[in-house]
Scaffold this motif. Structure first.
Motif: not given
Length: 117
Positions: A82-100
């Protein structure tokens, strides 16, 4: 086939929070403990590592701009990361992926996060 399934993204405003979740293929856990990680790819940029967590729970935030705002965690029993993201900013805009880490060649569809100002 190894397939990661990400979820939890969305369109939010500056300062909001989101919690991303990823279902990790069972085969990943059948090997010796390996770090799980979240990556992201912003528009027009290459995919980059955001954070990783070892099987023992040690975390490393590669991007200094997310440390203190993002929290990565894993549940070995549920095979999720999991990824808890707080206080999000415009520069966090992206497609997020998980992997090893290092990543396999099998990437999921990702989950899109859009942060508006």
């Amino acid at each position: 086939q190894v397939q990661f399934v990400e979820s939890g993204g969305g369109v939010v405003q500056l300062g909001a929070s989101l919690r991303l979740s990823c279902a990790v293929p069972a085969i990943i856990f059948s090997f010796s403990p390996t770090p799980l990680a979240w990556y992201r790819q912003a528009p027009g940029k290459q995919r980059e590592l955001v954070a990783e967590v070892t099987s023992g729970g040690y975390t490393n935030y590669v991007d200094p701009f997310v440390e203190g705002r993002f929290t990565i965690s894993r549940d070995n029993a549920k095979r999720t990361v999991n990824l808890q993201m707080n206080n999000l900013k415009p520069e966090d805009t992206a497609v997020y992926y998980c992997n090893v880490r290092p990543p396999t060649s099998s990437w999921g569809q990702g989950t899109q996060v859009i942060v508006s100002s």
